[in-house]
Design a protein around this motif. Sequence first.
Motif, PDB file in Angstrom:
ATOM      1  N   ILE A   4       0.815  -1.222   0.000  1.00 14.70           N
ATOM      2  CA  ILE A   4       0.000   0.000   0.000  1.00 14.70           C
ATOM      3  C   ILE A   4       0.846   1.268   0.000  1.00 14.70           C
ATOM      4  CG2 ILE A   4      -1.925  -1.126   1.165  1.00 14.70           C
ATOM      5  CD1 ILE A   4      -1.127   0.270   3.736  1.00 14.70           C
ATOM      6  N   GLY A   5       2.174   1.112   0.158  1.00 16.55           N
ATOM      7  CA  GLY A   5       3.059   2.277   0.185  1.00 16.55           C
ATOM      8  C   GLY A   5       3.543   2.540   1.596  1.00 16.55           C
ATOM      9  N   GLU A   6       4.831   2.348   1.840  1.00 13.27           N
ATOM     10  CA  GLU A   6       5.362   2.409   3.206  1.00 13.27           C
ATOM     11  C   GLU A   6       5.239   3.783   3.846  1.00 13.27           C
ATOM     12  OE1 GLU A   6       8.834  -0.093   4.354  1.00 13.27           O
ATOM     13  OE2 GLU A   6       9.084  -0.281   2.189  1.00 13.27           O
ATOM     14  N   THR A   7       5.187   4.839   3.035  1.00 13.28           N
ATOM     15  CA  THR A   7       5.074   6.181   3.606  1.00 13.28           C
ATOM     16  C   THR A   7       3.629   6.683   3.597  1.00 13.28           C
ATOM     17  OG1 THR A   7       5.560   7.212   1.470  1.00 13.28           O
ATOM     18  CG2 THR A   7       7.418   6.784   2.930  1.00 13.28           C
ATOM     19  N   SER A   8       2.692   5.801   3.242  1.00 15.72           N
ATOM     20  CA  SER A   8       1.286   6.204   3.203  1.00 15.72           C
ATOM     21  C   SER A   8       0.769   6.535   4.594  1.00 15.72           C
ATOM     22  CB  SER A   8       0.431   5.084   2.612  1.00 15.72           C
ATOM     23  OG  SER A   8       0.768   4.832   1.284  1.00 15.72           O
ATOM     24  N   HIS A   9      -0.212   7.424   4.632  1.00 13.68           N
ATOM     25  CA  HIS A   9      -0.919   7.711   5.872  1.00 13.68           C
ATOM     26  C   HIS A   9      -1.603   6.434   6.345  1.00 13.68           C
ATOM     27  CE1 HIS A   9      -3.926   9.542   8.557  1.00 13.68           C
ATOM     28  NE2 HIS A   9      -3.062  10.555   8.646  1.00 13.68           N
ATOM     29  N   ILE A  10      -1.724   6.269   7.651  1.00 14.38           N
ATOM     30  CA  ILE A  10      -2.253   5.028   8.203  1.00 14.38           C
ATOM     31  C   ILE A  10      -3.688   4.765   7.745  1.00 14.38           C
ATOM     32  CG2 ILE A  10      -3.191   6.005  10.350  1.00 14.38           C
ATOM     33  CD1 ILE A  10      -1.220   2.689   9.884  1.00 14.38           C
TER      34      ILE A  10
END
Length: 370
Positions: free
Chosen positions: A278-284
Amino acid sequence: MSLASNVVKRPGSSMYYARMEVPVDVQPLLKRKQLWKSLGTRDPREAREKVLPVLIQWRAEFAELLKRRAPTPDDLQAAVWSQYEGELERDRLRRAALPTDAKVQEATRELQADIEAGKVAWPAEPLAQLSVTMDIIMMKDAAEMDRERRAILLAEYRKHLATGETALISAYADQAIERDRLLIERGSPAYRDLCQRLQRAQIQALERAAERDLGKFDGVATDELVRPPDLTMGNRFAVPGESIMELYDRFKAEKAGSARPDTWEQNRKLVKLFAEFIGETSHITAVTKKAVRDWKHKLALWPLKAADMKVFAGLSFRKVIDANVAIGKPTISQKTINKYLSAVGSFAEWLLQNEYIDQDVMRGNVSRDR
């Protein structure tokens, strides 16, 4: 081909050479039909010994080239998104390393104490005076100098994008080609297209960094090209200290006694695979029912013992799956998939209890398969 035929002398030379025919399916990639290399010896016995490492290296290079493939639209989009996320992460780390006012004041006090103690002869040693003074000035003005550097860089990227120049971005393009094993030749139209895509991502990241200078950390990309390759991936970024894996480590710290250390270690690896998806730096808030459902579907394609296979080393979750389409390694069982989902499920439950997310993302994703 026998060993003897790989050790030959070239016309007009007394030295022995290694020679190998390039496989037909590699020739278009290497643009050569035959490889030659001097073995640096006139002794046939020594030549036969020296040729083996050369042949092994060539065969390994052939195998690596055959792993490469023409980029798909998703590959190009993933490269753009990785560039954008990567630059924003580098910006976050630079900001975290900037000296605080307290640090500058501490350095100033230490300098004053050294002068009073006679450790720095002031101003009798002008070079020492200049060096120490410049250190403090650079600490004090570090944030401003970083802003000026980024402003200059942003202007140059815009100019290069408008004129077709690739000098600033080429290193990033080369990294993307190597990382994702793409068949893109340097200097080709496809290479220039990749460079321009990455330039647009870099410009967007620098614009978001400028917003952060004003205290705005919730900005999103405004260029329609700069988006995730899959809408499952988040398009909002975590604030410092609240990335998916940072929150997982906080979850582990609170619940450390509920499982063995090796279980925590294994589960962290599984959650990291989900974070990569989902993208490691994505918002939770990117942790949603749809994200988990889509990840579960992708897990059906996940190769068995992928972490132990050199062929997948250094590849992200999505790239491992893409690579395995061609390689055809056996995939994990439904029982193992449930194990992966369970690791994410316990973390998601903690997120829900602590109001990081507002839905039970695991309901209906694990229980039906158990």
